[in-house]
Write an enzyme that holds these catalytic residues in place. Structure first.
Site, PDB file in Angstrom:
ATOM      1  N   ASP A  10       0.869  -1.182   0.000  1.00 19.91           N
ATOM      2  CA  ASP A  10       0.000   0.000   0.000  1.00 19.91           C
ATOM      3  C   ASP A  10       0.909   1.236   0.000  1.00 19.91           C
ATOM      4  OD1 ASP A  10      -1.599   2.159   0.700  1.00 19.91           O
ATOM      5  OD2 ASP A  10      -2.620   1.116   2.328  1.00 19.91           O
ATOM      6  N   ASN A  24      -6.160  12.834 -11.143  1.00 19.00           N
ATOM      7  CA  ASN A  24      -6.873  13.289 -12.347  1.00 19.00           C
ATOM      8  C   ASN A  24      -6.494  14.750 -12.572  1.00 19.00           C
ATOM      9  OD1 ASN A  24      -8.773  15.007 -10.845  1.00 19.00           O
ATOM     10  ND2 ASN A  24      -9.579  13.058 -10.099  1.00 19.00           N
ATOM     11  N   VAL A  33      -6.082   4.815  -5.918  1.00 22.56           N
ATOM     12  CA  VAL A  33      -4.923   5.223  -5.123  1.00 22.56           C
ATOM     13  C   VAL A  33      -5.020   6.698  -4.720  1.00 22.56           C
ATOM     14  CG1 VAL A  33      -3.372   5.747  -7.078  1.00 22.56           C
ATOM     15  CG2 VAL A  33      -2.424   4.926  -4.922  1.00 22.56           C
ATOM     16  N   ASP A  34      -5.618   7.498  -5.572  1.00 23.71           N
ATOM     17  CA  ASP A  34      -5.812   8.936  -5.289  1.00 23.71           C
ATOM     18  C   ASP A  34      -6.646   9.108  -4.013  1.00 23.71           C
ATOM     19  OD1 ASP A  34      -5.903  11.686  -5.636  1.00 23.71           O
ATOM     20  OD2 ASP A  34      -7.161  11.638  -7.431  1.00 23.71           O
ATOM     21  N   THR A 118      -3.388   2.193 -14.842  1.00 27.93           N
ATOM     22  CA  THR A 118      -3.827   0.805 -15.099  1.00 27.93           C
ATOM     23  C   THR A 118      -5.034   0.396 -14.248  1.00 27.93           C
ATOM     24  OG1 THR A 118      -2.296  -0.200 -13.506  1.00 27.93           O
ATOM     25  CG2 THR A 118      -1.492   0.122 -15.759  1.00 27.93           C
ATOM     26  N   VAL A 120      -8.776   2.541 -13.113  1.00 31.95           N
ATOM     27  CA  VAL A 120      -9.967   3.005 -13.838  1.00 31.95           C
ATOM     28  C   VAL A 120      -9.623   3.634 -15.193  1.00 31.95           C
ATOM     29  CG1 VAL A 120     -11.393   3.310 -11.788  1.00 31.95           C
ATOM     30  CG2 VAL A 120     -10.120   5.243 -12.680  1.00 31.95           C
ATOM     31  N   TYR A 121      -8.391   4.076 -15.395  1.00 32.28           N
ATOM     32  CA  TYR A 121      -8.010   4.659 -16.691  1.00 32.28           C
ATOM     33  C   TYR A 121      -7.717   3.595 -17.750  1.00 32.28           C
ATOM     34  CZ  TYR A 121      -7.989   9.543 -15.058  1.00 32.28           C
ATOM     35  OH  TYR A 121      -8.352  10.795 -14.602  1.00 32.28           O
TER      36      TYR A 121
HETATM   37  N1  AR6 Z   1      -1.339   1.676  -3.035  1.00 29.61           N
HETATM   38  C1  AR6 Z   1      -0.816   1.344  -4.236  1.00 29.61           C
HETATM   39  N2  AR6 Z   1      -1.558   1.144  -5.345  1.00 29.61           N
HETATM   40  C2  AR6 Z   1      -2.896   1.297  -5.223  1.00 29.61           C
HETATM   41  C3  AR6 Z   1      -3.529   1.659  -4.011  1.00 29.61           C
HETATM   42  C4  AR6 Z   1      -2.700   1.847  -2.883  1.00 29.61           C
HETATM   43  N3  AR6 Z   1      -3.182   2.208  -1.683  1.00 29.61           N
HETATM   44  N4  AR6 Z   1      -4.878   1.745  -4.254  1.00 29.61           N
HETATM   45  C5  AR6 Z   1      -5.077   1.407  -5.543  1.00 29.61           C
HETATM   46  N5  AR6 Z   1      -3.884   1.136  -6.139  1.00 29.61           N
HETATM   47  P1  AR6 Z   1      -6.235   3.895 -10.123  1.00 29.61           P
HETATM   48  P2  AR6 Z   1      -5.662   5.330 -12.645  1.00 29.61           P
HETATM   49  C6  AR6 Z   1      -3.578   0.728  -7.520  1.00 29.61           C
HETATM   50  O1  AR6 Z   1      -7.592   3.529 -10.612  1.00 29.61           O
HETATM   51  O2  AR6 Z   1      -5.976   4.146 -13.461  1.00 29.61           O
HETATM   52  C7  AR6 Z   1      -8.794   8.114  -9.509  1.00 29.61           C
HETATM   53  O3  AR6 Z   1     -10.170   8.265  -9.269  1.00 29.61           O
HETATM   54  C8  AR6 Z   1      -4.680   0.112  -8.355  1.00 29.61           C
HETATM   55  O4  AR6 Z   1      -4.899  -1.251  -7.957  1.00 29.61           O
HETATM   56  O5  AR6 Z   1      -6.089   4.379  -8.729  1.00 29.61           O
HETATM   57  O6  AR6 Z   1      -4.437   6.133 -12.976  1.00 29.61           O
HETATM   58  C9  AR6 Z   1      -8.131   9.419  -9.933  1.00 29.61           C
HETATM   59  O7  AR6 Z   1      -8.718  10.538  -9.298  1.00 29.61           O
HETATM   60  C10 AR6 Z   1      -4.044   0.200  -9.740  1.00 29.61           C
HETATM   61  O8  AR6 Z   1      -3.105  -0.870  -9.928  1.00 29.61           O
HETATM   62  O9  AR6 Z   1      -5.548   5.036 -11.050  1.00 29.61           O
HETATM   63  C11 AR6 Z   1      -8.361   9.436 -11.415  1.00 29.61           C
HETATM   64  O10 AR6 Z   1      -9.636   9.938 -11.736  1.00 29.61           O
HETATM   65  C12 AR6 Z   1      -3.264   1.517  -9.672  1.00 29.61           C
HETATM   66  O11 AR6 Z   1      -3.206   1.866  -8.276  1.00 29.61           O
HETATM   67  C13 AR6 Z   1      -8.271   7.983 -11.802  1.00 29.61           C
HETATM   68  O12 AR6 Z   1      -8.635   7.239 -10.616  1.00 29.61           O
HETATM   69  C14 AR6 Z   1      -3.895   2.678 -10.432  1.00 29.61           C
HETATM   70  O13 AR6 Z   1      -5.313   2.608 -10.341  1.00 29.61           O
HETATM   71  C15 AR6 Z   1      -6.890   7.561 -12.208  1.00 29.61           C
HETATM   72  O14 AR6 Z   1      -6.924   6.273 -12.722  1.00 29.61           O
END
Ligand code: AR6
Length: 166
Positions: A10, A24, A33-34, A118, A120-121
């Protein structure tokens, strides 16, 4: 050259100089993660982000880490995957390179990354892993970058890509 490390975990618990946020373009928080980073850092992170007036895709902006163990958060909006013909690969590379530039400017020697774009994007994981490792390993600075994978599918994709390079 920057060193690439891979772990499962994490990112909000990482004791590093900076963690990178897969943000975003509004920089006002979100899910994934955000959301986790904003919750762990506390409300001062959103106050600091508000002053930055957003960030274009592939660029990167810095705040303090507030309640996080990390001193800084480097916020970068990765590209949304639209099929691969909208400059997605270059923009993803830019997110890694610009984040590393912000790290160097702020004298960071240890940086943790999530797998940008990787979730939601929807950027294809294997392709994203190649781009991330290439961008980090070809970045000319003495720093250690740790890819922190939240789930085993993500960890395996990066591990496979590293194994193919040996
Ligand atoms: N630590 C490490 N990785 C994580 C954690 C964590 N605590 N939580 C989730 N992940 P995503 P994106 C991983 O969807 O695709 C947000 O709403 C997750 O499993 O967080 O760049 C923003 O505001 C995945 O492997 O980011 C944007 O709107 C990775 O982080 C949008 O999502 C990225 O998944 C960005 O989408």
């Amino acid at each position: 050259m920057a060193t690439f490390n891979l772990i499962k975990g994490d990112i909000t618990t990482m004791h590093v100089d900076a963690i990178v946020n897969a943000a975003n373009t509004s920089l006002r928080g979100g899910g994934g993660v955000d959301g986790a980073i904003h919750r762990a850092a506390g409300p001062k992170l959103d106050e600091a982000c508000r002053k930055l007036n957003g960030c274009p895709t592939g660029e990167a902006k810095v705040t303090l880490g507030f309640n996080l163990p990390a001193k800084y958060v480097i916020h970068t909006p990765g590209p949304v995957w639209h099929g691969g013909h909208n400059n997605e690969s270059q923009l993803l590379k830019n997110s890694y390179v610009n984040s590393l530039k912000r790290a160097v400017e702020n004298h960071c020697q240890t940086v943790a990354f999530p797998s940008i774009s990787t979730g939601v994007y929807d950027f294809p994981l294997n392709q994203a892993a190649k781009i991330a490792i290439d961008a980090i390993e070809s970045f000319n600075a003495e720093l250690v970058a740790t890819m922190v994978c939240f789930d085993s599918g993500t960890y395996s994709a990066y591990e496979n890509e590293l194994t193919e390079r040996k």
